[in-house]
Scaffold this active site. Structure first.
Site, PDB file in Angstrom:
ATOM      1  N   LYS A 183      -2.071  -1.556  -3.925  1.00  0.00           N
ATOM      2  CA  LYS A 183      -2.943  -0.387  -3.839  1.00  0.00           C
ATOM      3  C   LYS A 183      -2.125   0.883  -3.854  1.00  0.00           C
ATOM      4  O   LYS A 183      -1.165   0.960  -3.097  1.00  0.00           O
ATOM      5  CB  LYS A 183      -3.736  -0.486  -2.532  1.00  0.00           C
ATOM      6  CG  LYS A 183      -4.570   0.715  -2.210  1.00  0.00           C
ATOM      7  CD  LYS A 183      -5.156   0.580  -0.832  1.00  0.00           C
ATOM      8  CE  LYS A 183      -5.831   1.900  -0.499  1.00  0.00           C
ATOM      9  NZ  LYS A 183      -6.301   1.945   0.848  1.00  0.00           N
TER      10      LYS A 183
ATOM     11  N   LYS B 233       0.866  -1.179   0.000  1.00  0.00           N
ATOM     12  CA  LYS B 233       0.000   0.000   0.000  1.00  0.00           C
ATOM     13  C   LYS B 233       0.901   1.226   0.000  1.00  0.00           C
ATOM     14  O   LYS B 233       1.683   1.441   0.933  1.00  0.00           O
ATOM     15  CB  LYS B 233      -0.900  -0.008   1.223  1.00  0.00           C
ATOM     16  CG  LYS B 233      -1.757   1.237   1.320  1.00  0.00           C
ATOM     17  CD  LYS B 233      -2.744   1.130   2.463  1.00  0.00           C
ATOM     18  CE  LYS B 233      -3.525   2.419   2.624  1.00  0.00           C
ATOM     19  NZ  LYS B 233      -4.472   2.350   3.738  1.00  0.00           N
TER      20      LYS B 233
HETATM   21  C1  PBG Z   1      -7.475   3.189   5.633  1.00  0.00           C
HETATM   22  C2  PBG Z   1      -7.697   3.125   4.169  1.00  0.00           C
HETATM   23  C3  PBG Z   1      -7.524   4.119   3.189  1.00  0.00           C
HETATM   24  C4  PBG Z   1      -7.977   3.581   1.992  1.00  0.00           C
HETATM   25  C5  PBG Z   1      -8.374   2.268   2.260  1.00  0.00           C
HETATM   26  N1  PBG Z   1      -8.181   1.995   3.603  1.00  0.00           N
HETATM   27  C6  PBG Z   1      -7.081   5.517   3.303  1.00  0.00           C
HETATM   28  C7  PBG Z   1      -5.696   5.865   3.609  1.00  0.00           C
HETATM   29  O1  PBG Z   1      -4.809   5.027   3.685  1.00  0.00           O
HETATM   30  O2  PBG Z   1      -5.491   7.068   3.819  1.00  0.00           O
HETATM   31  C8  PBG Z   1      -8.037   4.294   0.678  1.00  0.00           C
HETATM   32  C9  PBG Z   1      -9.047   3.776  -0.268  1.00  0.00           C
HETATM   33  C10 PBG Z   1      -9.354   4.649  -1.432  1.00  0.00           C
HETATM   34  O3  PBG Z   1      -8.733   5.705  -1.669  1.00  0.00           O
HETATM   35  O4  PBG Z   1     -10.267   4.270  -2.174  1.00  0.00           O
HETATM   36  N2  PBG Z   1      -6.165   3.195   6.050  1.00  0.00           N
END
Ligand code: PBG
Length: 323
Positions: free
Chosen positions: A249, A196
C-alpha cells in the site's frame, strides 16, 4: 520479401475474440474488496467530498449498502470506524459497543457470508491523529501493542472475520495472533498491512476519517517510499509472525513492490488502491480530461498483472456494476 516480418504478434489482436482468448491477466468481481466508512448515528449517508461517490454510513445505512455489494457478488468489505469521541490512546476502538463492533454484528446478521475485514489502527480514535500511544512526540511501539491486543479481541468477539493491522508497529502480527489463539479465535485471520509506505496518496482518506496527525508525520512508523528491499523484510517478518495474507500500500506507485513480493512469497498478496489514486481519477474524469471507467479498469488490471491476488478499492462497487 524478406524485409517483411515473420513474427506477427498482431495476429493475436485481430478481433475482440482473439483479444479475449489470449488475455493473460483478468479482473473479476472475486478480486475486489470494498472499503467502507462507518459512523455512529442513524439514517446517515454523508457524501465524502474528497472521495466522490463514497460515503460515511451509519449502521442502518451500511446494512443497505453491503446488501447491495453482496448482491453484486463482492466477497469482502473493509471497515473503517469514525468514532464520536476521541482520546489520547484511542480507547473507543476496543469498546464492545464501538462503531466497528456494532456494524460488524449488523452486517453479519444481514449478510452472514460476506467477509468482514476490520482495519485495526488508532489514528481515527486518537485526538492527536497518530497511530498509537504517544511518548513525547513519538509513537511508543510496545504500549501501542498492549492496546492492539484489546482492539483485536474486541473486533474478533464482534464477529470480524479478518483483522487488518495498519499502524506499522513492529511485532503487531504476533501480538494479535497470540491474543486471538489464547481466546480460541483460531479462525480469525490476519491481513497484514506489511509494506505500508509513508505516502502522500492518503490525503483524501484522512479527510474522510478526520485522522490527519495534529503534528509531525507518520515517517517514523510507515515505510520510506524509496525502499523495496526493506518492504520484503517487512513482509517476511509478518508471514513469520502468522499473517494469512500480506498487503502492499499504496498500489499504483508501488507496482514494483507488488511484483517483487509475488516473486518471493507464496501467500496471498493484497494491493490497496488508496484514496489519492481513486480521487485523482474521479476528479480528472469529472473535468472531462480522461475516460474514468477505462482508467479504473486499467489501473486495477495493472495491480493484478503486477501479482496481486485481491485489490482493496473504492471502485469496488462501480467495477462490480460494470463487468
Ligand atoms: C490508518 C489507515 C490509513 C489508510 C488506511 N488505514 C491512513 C494513514 O495511514 O494515514 C489509508 C487508506 C487510503 O488512503 O485509502 N492507519
Amino acid at each position: 520479401m524478406s524485409q517483411f516480418p515473420k513474427l506477427r504478434l498482431r495476429r493475436l489482436r485481430q478481433s475482440k475474440n482473439t483479444l479475449a482468448l489470449w488475455q493473460e491477466t483478468t479482473l473479476t468481481v472475486d478480486d475486489l474488496i470494498a472499503p467502507l466508512f462507518v459512523v455512529t448515528g442513524k439514517g446517515i449517508k454523508n457524501p465524502i467530498e474528497a472521495l466522490p461517490g463514497q460515503f460515511q454510513f451509519s449502521v442502518d445505512e451500511v446494512v443497505k449498502e453491503v446488501t447491495l455489494l453482496d448482491s453484486l457478488g463482492i466477497k469482502a468489505v473493509l471497515l473503517f470506524g469514525i468514532p464520536s469521541d476521541k482520546d489520547a490512546i484511542g480507547s473507543a476502538s476496543w469498546q464492545d459497543d464501538g462503531i466497528v463492533q456494532q456494524v460488524t454484528r449488523a452486517i453479519k446478521k444481514a449478510c452472514p457470508a460476506l467477509i468482514v475485514i476490520a482495519d485495526l489502527c488508532f489514528c481515527e480514535y486518537t485526538d492527536h491523529g497518530h497511530c498509537g500511544v504517544l511518548d513525547g512526540s513519538s509513537v511508543d511501539n510496545d504500549k501501542t501493542l498492549e492496546n492492539t491486543r484489546l482492539q483485536a479481541l474486541s473486533l474478533a468477539a464482534a464477529g470480524v472475520d479478518v483483522i487488518a493491522p495498519s499502524g506499522m508497529m513492529d511485532g503487531v502480527v504476533s501480538v494479535i495472533r497470540q491474543a486471538l489463539d489464547n481466546e480460541k479465535f483460531t479462525q480469525t485471520g490476519i491481513m497484514a498491512y506489511s509494506a505500508k509506505f509513508a505516502s502522500s496518496f492518503y490525503g483524501p482518506f484522512r479527510e474522510a476519517v478526520n485522522s490527519t496527525p495534529s503534528f509531525g508525520d507518520r515517517k517514523s512508523y510507515q515505510m520510506n517510499i524509496g525502499n523495496r528491499r526493506e518492504a520484503m523484510r517487512e513482509i517476511e517478518a509478518d508471514i513469520q509472525e502468522g499473517a494469512d495474507m500480506i498487503m502492499v500500500k499504496p498500489a499504483l506507485s508501488f507496482l514494483d513492490v507488488i511484483h517483487e513480493a509475488r516473486q518471493q512469497f507464496d501467500c496471498p498478496i493484497v494491493a490497496y488502491n488508496v484514496s489519492g489514486e481513486y480521487s485523482m481519477i474521479k476528479f480528472a474524469a469529472e473535468k472531462g480530461l480522461i475516460d474514468g471507467n477505462a482508467m479504473m479498469r486499467e489501473v486495477l488490471l495493472s495491480m493484478k498483472r503486477a501479482g496481486a491476488d485481491a485489490i482493496i478499492t473504492y471502485f469496488a462497487k462501480e467495477m462490480a456494476e460494470s463487468f
